[in-house]
Design a protein around this motif. Structure first.
Motif, PDB file in Angstrom:
ATOM      1  N   GLY A  96       5.819   0.667  10.478  1.00 17.96           N
ATOM      2  CA  GLY A  96       6.640  -0.577  10.749  1.00 17.96           C
ATOM      3  C   GLY A  96       6.331  -1.965  10.390  1.00 17.96           C
ATOM      4  O   GLY A  96       6.603  -2.732  10.610  1.00 17.96           O
ATOM      5  N   VAL A  97       4.947  -1.673   9.528  1.00 19.81           N
ATOM      6  CA  VAL A  97       4.018  -2.984   9.267  1.00 19.81           C
ATOM      7  C   VAL A  97       4.395  -3.502   7.883  1.00 19.81           C
ATOM      8  O   VAL A  97       4.280  -2.782   7.082  1.00 19.81           O
ATOM      9  CB  VAL A  97       2.679  -2.659   9.713  1.00 19.81           C
ATOM     10  N   VAL A  98       4.772  -4.616   7.499  1.00 23.95           N
ATOM     11  CA  VAL A  98       5.062  -5.212   6.255  1.00 23.95           C
ATOM     12  C   VAL A  98       3.907  -4.826   5.424  1.00 23.95           C
ATOM     13  O   VAL A  98       2.640  -5.121   5.747  1.00 23.95           O
ATOM     14  CB  VAL A  98       5.235  -6.673   6.133  1.00 23.95           C
ATOM     15  N   SER A  99       4.046  -4.360   4.299  1.00 23.50           N
ATOM     16  CA  SER A  99       3.025  -3.953   3.241  1.00 23.50           C
ATOM     17  C   SER A  99       2.941  -2.247   3.086  1.00 23.50           C
ATOM     18  O   SER A  99       2.451  -1.786   2.058  1.00 23.50           O
ATOM     19  CB  SER A  99       1.842  -4.257   3.506  1.00 23.50           C
ATOM     20  N   HIS A 100       3.442  -1.486   4.191  1.00 20.75           N
ATOM     21  CA  HIS A 100       3.428  -0.128   4.061  1.00 20.75           C
ATOM     22  C   HIS A 100       4.769   0.369   4.763  1.00 20.75           C
ATOM     23  O   HIS A 100       5.081   1.716   4.800  1.00 20.75           O
ATOM     24  CB  HIS A 100       2.394   0.497   5.036  1.00 20.75           C
ATOM     25  N   THR A 101       6.016  -0.316   4.746  1.00 21.84           N
ATOM     26  CA  THR A 101       7.281   0.133   5.300  1.00 21.84           C
ATOM     27  C   THR A 101       7.665   1.027   4.212  1.00 21.84           C
ATOM     28  O   THR A 101       7.709   0.795   3.153  1.00 21.84           O
ATOM     29  CB  THR A 101       8.077  -1.038   5.406  1.00 21.84           C
ATOM     30  N   PRO A 102       8.646   1.999   4.455  1.00 25.67           N
ATOM     31  CA  PRO A 102       9.487   2.635   3.508  1.00 25.67           C
ATOM     32  C   PRO A 102      10.050   2.162   2.598  1.00 25.67           C
ATOM     33  O   PRO A 102      10.176   2.518   1.402  1.00 25.67           O
ATOM     34  CB  PRO A 102      10.349   3.721   4.689  1.00 25.67           C
ATOM     35  N   VAL A 103      10.765   0.924   2.849  1.00 23.37           N
ATOM     36  CA  VAL A 103      11.495   0.169   1.889  1.00 23.37           C
ATOM     37  C   VAL A 103      10.758  -0.410   0.785  1.00 23.37           C
ATOM     38  O   VAL A 103      11.100  -0.552  -0.299  1.00 23.37           O
ATOM     39  CB  VAL A 103      12.567  -0.960   2.540  1.00 23.37           C
ATOM     40  N   GLU A 104       9.627  -0.916   1.244  1.00 23.58           N
ATOM     41  CA  GLU A 104       8.544  -1.540   0.190  1.00 23.58           C
ATOM     42  C   GLU A 104       8.073  -0.426  -0.601  1.00 23.58           C
ATOM     43  O   GLU A 104       7.797  -0.811  -1.845  1.00 23.58           O
ATOM     44  CB  GLU A 104       7.397  -2.387   0.924  1.00 23.58           C
TER      45      GLU A 104
ATOM     46  N   ALA B 221       0.690  -1.026   0.087  1.00 28.54           N
ATOM     47  CA  ALA B 221       0.099  -0.048   0.031  1.00 28.54           C
ATOM     48  C   ALA B 221       0.931   1.441  -0.103  1.00 28.54           C
ATOM     49  O   ALA B 221       1.460   1.581   1.120  1.00 28.54           O
ATOM     50  CB  ALA B 221      -0.863  -0.077   1.269  1.00 28.54           C
ATOM     51  N   PRO B 222       1.165   1.876  -1.219  1.00 26.57           N
ATOM     52  CA  PRO B 222       2.160   2.883  -1.295  1.00 26.57           C
ATOM     53  C   PRO B 222       1.975   4.305  -0.716  1.00 26.57           C
ATOM     54  O   PRO B 222       2.779   4.948  -0.141  1.00 26.57           O
ATOM     55  CB  PRO B 222       2.507   2.961  -2.783  1.00 26.57           C
ATOM     56  N   LEU B 223       0.911   4.595  -0.662  1.00 23.20           N
ATOM     57  CA  LEU B 223       0.490   6.118  -0.347  1.00 23.20           C
ATOM     58  C   LEU B 223       0.098   6.205   1.179  1.00 23.20           C
ATOM     59  O   LEU B 223      -0.511   5.319   1.594  1.00 23.20           O
ATOM     60  CB  LEU B 223      -0.451   6.585  -1.120  1.00 23.20           C
ATOM     61  N   PRO B 224       0.315   7.307   1.739  1.00 27.19           N
ATOM     62  CA  PRO B 224      -0.344   7.264   3.305  1.00 27.19           C
ATOM     63  C   PRO B 224      -1.728   7.129   3.223  1.00 27.19           C
ATOM     64  O   PRO B 224      -2.294   6.782   4.268  1.00 27.19           O
ATOM     65  CB  PRO B 224       0.022   8.940   3.628  1.00 27.19           C
ATOM     66  N   SER B 225      -2.615   7.680   2.165  1.00 28.18           N
ATOM     67  CA  SER B 225      -3.829   7.692   2.077  1.00 28.18           C
ATOM     68  C   SER B 225      -4.333   6.226   1.616  1.00 28.18           C
ATOM     69  O   SER B 225      -5.637   5.753   1.490  1.00 28.18           O
ATOM     70  CB  SER B 225      -4.384   8.699   1.362  1.00 28.18           C
ATOM     71  N   ASP B 226      -3.281   5.178   1.324  1.00 32.10           N
ATOM     72  CA  ASP B 226      -3.851   3.667   1.140  1.00 32.10           C
ATOM     73  C   ASP B 226      -3.977   2.931   2.096  1.00 32.10           C
ATOM     74  O   ASP B 226      -4.057   1.709   2.088  1.00 32.10           O
ATOM     75  CB  ASP B 226      -2.711   3.199   0.112  1.00 32.10           C
ATOM     76  N   VAL B 227      -3.906   3.678   3.495  1.00 35.98           N
ATOM     77  CA  VAL B 227      -3.882   2.611   4.871  1.00 35.98           C
ATOM     78  C   VAL B 227      -4.693   3.409   5.755  1.00 35.98           C
ATOM     79  O   VAL B 227      -4.833   4.582   5.506  1.00 35.98           O
ATOM     80  CB  VAL B 227      -2.634   2.266   5.437  1.00 35.98           C
ATOM     81  N   TRP B 228      -5.317   2.753   6.724  1.00 35.22           N
ATOM     82  CA  TRP B 228      -6.176   3.124   7.450  1.00 35.22           C
ATOM     83  C   TRP B 228      -5.540   4.185   8.601  1.00 35.22           C
ATOM     84  O   TRP B 228      -6.041   5.183   9.004  1.00 35.22           O
ATOM     85  CB  TRP B 228      -7.130   2.110   8.394  1.00 35.22           C
ATOM     86  N   ASN B 229      -4.252   3.743   8.948  1.00 34.81           N
ATOM     87  CA  ASN B 229      -3.418   4.899   9.522  1.00 34.81           C
ATOM     88  C   ASN B 229      -1.695   4.708   9.170  1.00 34.81           C
ATOM     89  O   ASN B 229      -1.331   3.863   9.530  1.00 34.81           O
ATOM     90  CB  ASN B 229      -3.647   4.335  11.092  1.00 34.81           C
ATOM     91  N   HIS B 230      -1.567   5.816   8.537  1.00 33.17           N
ATOM     92  CA  HIS B 230      -0.341   5.637   7.984  1.00 33.17           C
ATOM     93  C   HIS B 230       1.003   5.641   8.951  1.00 33.17           C
ATOM     94  O   HIS B 230       1.984   4.776   8.951  1.00 33.17           O
ATOM     95  CB  HIS B 230       0.146   7.279   7.189  1.00 33.17           C
ATOM     96  N   LYS B 231       1.018   6.482  10.251  1.00 38.59           N
ATOM     97  CA  LYS B 231       1.672   6.392  11.355  1.00 38.59           C
ATOM     98  C   LYS B 231       1.893   5.069  11.909  1.00 38.59           C
ATOM     99  O   LYS B 231       3.165   4.542  12.393  1.00 38.59           O
ATOM    100  CB  LYS B 231       1.743   7.618  12.155  1.00 38.59           C
ATOM    101  N   ALA B 232       0.728   4.429  12.161  1.00 35.50           N
ATOM    102  CA  ALA B 232       0.673   3.190  12.815  1.00 35.50           C
ATOM    103  C   ALA B 232       1.228   2.077  12.164  1.00 35.50           C
ATOM    104  O   ALA B 232       1.546   1.094  12.569  1.00 35.50           O
ATOM    105  CB  ALA B 232      -0.711   2.873  13.270  1.00 35.50           C
ATOM    106  N   LEU B 233       1.153   2.115  10.828  1.00 32.94           N
ATOM    107  CA  LEU B 233       1.577   1.250   9.875  1.00 32.94           C
ATOM    108  C   LEU B 233       3.048   1.313   9.076  1.00 32.94           C
ATOM    109  O   LEU B 233       3.444   0.417   8.430  1.00 32.94           O
ATOM    110  CB  LEU B 233       0.482   0.976   8.719  1.00 32.94           C
TER     111      LEU B 233
END
Length: 267
Positions: free
Chosen positions: A172-180, A158-170
């Motif tokens: 460090g969670v696989v699928s939304h990490t900066p490296v991915e 999920a690349p964009l901050p608005s692509d997840v329910w909570n950008h800050k919370a995720l």
């Protein structure tokens, strides 16, 4: 036919959910359906169920109990270039890609990117390293493309901050990490891919395609992520006329944790 309708869906076991697949096909009438995570070897894939609904053209790349992708179509599929329609971008034999050429003048590529495990560290988690290697090989492949192409599937990012329910919370969670996100951005830049989801529904609009089974009621907290994508080559994107996420499917009987995407193309 003035429009070609293409759908993509991580179905999370096609045999377990053939009922809702048939319901979706009857209601939405896509010309082509791309499935990911079919979890069925080719010899047990429910091909007849699709044929009965008119999807007589089929390209399968299945695997027993794991992974698996399929393209089911009411329009002819062309695979006259041996060796290019089943890429092994993870270099381990898993069934994660199937592609075809369409008479409408472009290639269709269906991909299931590895989820990457739970720990976002390549040293501690081999699955995460494999996911990044998969995306890197896809990027190298994208750099070589010269034919208009549509790539669809579960990219598991999920690349964009608005692509997840909570950008800050995720973060460090696989699928939304900066490296991915960086890896997916590199893939997109390698061919100038147009993200059709965000083309038709610009950020920061809410646009989720996946909700965990762990939530007792996914509608209450709406902790979704946009893991599923449809990307078009720059010369194909202008032919896209509409794109939607079929969110109501998440509430159907025995649902997948993902919902279908649909894009219409002018012919």
């Amino acid at each position: 036919m003035s429009t070609l309708r293409i759908a993509s869906w991580n179905i999370n076991s096609v045999r377990a959910r053939i009922g809702i697949v048939e319901q979706f096909l009857r209601e939405e009438q896509p010309d082509i359906l791309c499935l990911q995570e079919t979890k069925a070897a080719d010899d047990v894939f429910p091909a007849d169920a699709f044929r009965k609904l008119g999807y007589v053209h089929q390209r399968l790349n299945g695997q027993r109990m794991h992974h698996g992708v399929a393209i089911l179509s009411r329009v002819p599929l062309i695979d006259d270039e041996p060796g290019i329609w089943k890429h092994d971008w993870q270099a381990n034999g898993e069934a994660r890609h199937v592609g075809v050429r369409l008479e409408q003048g472009f290639h269709l590529e269906n991909v299931y990117v590895p989820a990457g495990g739970d720990i976002p560290d390549v040293e501690l988690n081999p699955k995460f390293a494999q996911k990044l290697a998969f995306l890197k090989r896809m990027t190298e492949w994208s750099e070589t493309l010269t034919t208009p192409t549509l790539i669809v599937g579960d990219f598991n990012v999920a690349p964009l901050p608005s692509d997840v329910w909570n950008h800050k919370a995720l973060l460090g969670v696989v699928s939304h990490t900066p490296v991915e996100v960086a890896a997916l951005d590199a893939l997109q830049a390698a061919h100038g891919w147009v993200d059709l989801g965000r083309h038709f529904h610009p950020a920061p609009a809410r646009l989720h395609t996946w909700w965990s089974y762990r939530s007792p009621d996914w509608t209450v907290n709406d902790r979704g992520r946009r893991l599923d994508h449809m990307w078009a080559s720059p010369d194909l994107a202008p032919r896209a006329t509409a794109h939607k996420v079929c969110e109501p499917c998440r509430a159907w009987l025995k649902p997948s944790d993902h919902v279908p995407l649909i894009t219409d193309f002018a012919l």
